[in-house]
Motif scaffolding. Structure first.
Motif, mmCIF file in Angstrom:
data_model
loop_
_atom_site.group_PDB
_atom_site.id
_atom_site.type_symbol
_atom_site.label_atom_id
_atom_site.label_comp_id
_atom_site.label_asym_id
_atom_site.label_seq_id
_atom_site.Cartn_x
_atom_site.Cartn_y
_atom_site.Cartn_z
ATOM 1 N N SER A 66 0.812 -1.063 0.012
ATOM 2 C CA SER A 66 -0.021 -0.005 -0.015
ATOM 3 C C SER A 66 0.854 1.224 0.020
ATOM 4 O O SER A 66 0.639 2.335 -0.523
ATOM 5 N N ALA A 67 2.173 1.207 0.909
ATOM 6 C CA ALA A 67 2.834 2.326 0.892
ATOM 7 C C ALA A 67 3.395 2.838 -0.343
ATOM 8 O O ALA A 67 3.525 4.220 -0.583
ATOM 9 N N HIS A 68 3.817 1.964 -1.017
ATOM 10 C CA HIS A 68 4.725 2.288 -2.129
ATOM 11 C C HIS A 68 3.804 3.093 -3.360
ATOM 12 O O HIS A 68 4.189 4.155 -3.499
ATOM 13 N N PRO A 69 2.724 2.566 -3.849
ATOM 14 C CA PRO A 69 2.057 3.292 -4.553
ATOM 15 C C PRO A 69 1.146 4.670 -4.063
ATOM 16 O O PRO A 69 0.948 5.485 -4.808
ATOM 17 N N LEU A 70 0.764 4.366 -2.833
ATOM 18 C CA LEU A 70 -0.037 5.594 -2.280
ATOM 19 C C LEU A 70 0.785 6.749 -1.618
ATOM 20 O O LEU A 70 0.273 7.670 -1.743
ATOM 21 N N VAL A 71 2.192 6.346 -1.482
ATOM 22 C CA VAL A 71 2.898 7.430 -0.709
ATOM 23 C C VAL A 71 4.185 7.687 -1.930
ATOM 24 O O VAL A 71 4.479 8.758 -2.044
ATOM 25 N N VAL A 103 5.499 3.243 7.488
ATOM 26 C CA VAL A 103 4.293 2.370 7.798
ATOM 27 C C VAL A 103 3.235 3.344 7.996
ATOM 28 O O VAL A 103 1.974 3.163 7.756
ATOM 29 N N SER A 104 3.609 4.546 8.827
ATOM 30 C CA SER A 104 2.673 5.251 9.249
ATOM 31 C C SER A 104 1.891 6.056 8.335
ATOM 32 O O SER A 104 0.593 6.205 8.240
ATOM 33 N N ARG A 105 2.543 6.709 7.344
ATOM 34 C CA ARG A 105 1.959 7.227 6.009
ATOM 35 C C ARG A 105 1.320 6.314 5.119
ATOM 36 O O ARG A 105 0.076 6.732 4.740
ATOM 37 N N GLY A 106 1.772 5.167 5.001
ATOM 38 C CA GLY A 106 1.087 4.155 4.225
ATOM 39 C C GLY A 106 -0.456 3.921 4.889
ATOM 40 O O GLY A 106 -1.313 3.729 4.180
ATOM 41 N N LEU A 107 -0.266 3.534 6.107
ATOM 42 C CA LEU A 107 -1.569 3.202 6.811
ATOM 43 C C LEU A 107 -2.421 4.492 6.616
ATOM 44 O O LEU A 107 -3.842 4.281 6.583
ATOM 45 N N ARG A 108 -2.126 5.790 6.895
ATOM 46 C CA ARG A 108 -2.977 6.792 6.904
ATOM 47 C C ARG A 108 -3.639 6.975 5.287
ATOM 48 O O ARG A 108 -4.753 7.240 5.303
ATOM 49 N N CYS A 109 -2.749 6.618 4.303
ATOM 50 C CA CYS A 109 -3.271 6.637 2.995
ATOM 51 C C CYS A 109 -4.199 5.472 2.661
ATOM 52 O O CYS A 109 -5.267 5.828 2.007
ATOM 53 N N ARG A 110 -3.820 4.316 3.276
ATOM 54 C CA ARG A 110 -4.790 3.318 2.791
ATOM 55 C C ARG A 110 -6.297 3.667 3.555
ATOM 56 O O ARG A 110 -7.128 3.180 2.889
ATOM 57 N N LYS A 111 -6.121 4.305 4.500
ATOM 58 C CA LYS A 111 -7.524 4.470 5.355
ATOM 59 C C LYS A 111 -8.339 5.607 4.519
ATOM 60 O O LYS A 111 -9.396 5.687 4.441
#
Length: 114
Positions: A66-71, A103-111
């Motif tokens: 998730s973090a790679h494409p979203l962040v 990890v924190s930015r990936g989770l935020r973007c995923r939400k």
């Protein structure tokens, strides 16, 4: 994970041999798994993207799918990209801050993703 579990249960290897074998197996899985998973998460076909996510999860990097494409792809080369080091910052100084930010930015973007 099956290989590591089998090595741990084996009675024919000493503790040191088990540690070396587990370390070697982990390096192999990471070096082969990560580049393949990275390519697969960029595919347009959903089954291939899911396979990439499964590979990332198997090498304990599930957050990266998730973090790679979203962040990273959105903020590459900027201060908002947790894997782009600021100009002049050395590897070891930068390395300590990378993982928790990713990890924190990936989770935020995923939400926030519908």
């Amino acid at each position: 994970m099956v290989v590591v579990f089998t090595l741990i249960q084996s009675a024919q290897h000493s503790t040191l041999e088990k540690i070396v074998l587990i370390f070697a197996t982990s390096l192999f899985a990471g070096q082969i798994g990560h580049p393949n998973a990275h390519e697969l998460i960029h595919r347009s076909a959903r089954p291939l993207r899911r396979l990439g996510k499964a590979i990332y999860m198997s090498i304990l990097m599930g957050h990266h799918a998730s973090a790679h494409p979203l962040v990273h792809h959105v903020h590459v080369g900027t201060s908002k990209d947790p894997v782009s080091a600021p100009k002049g910052r050395g590897f070891w100084r930068f390395f300590g801050t990378r993982f928790d930010r990713l990890v924190s930015r990936g989770l935020r973007c995923r939400k926030q993703t519908p």
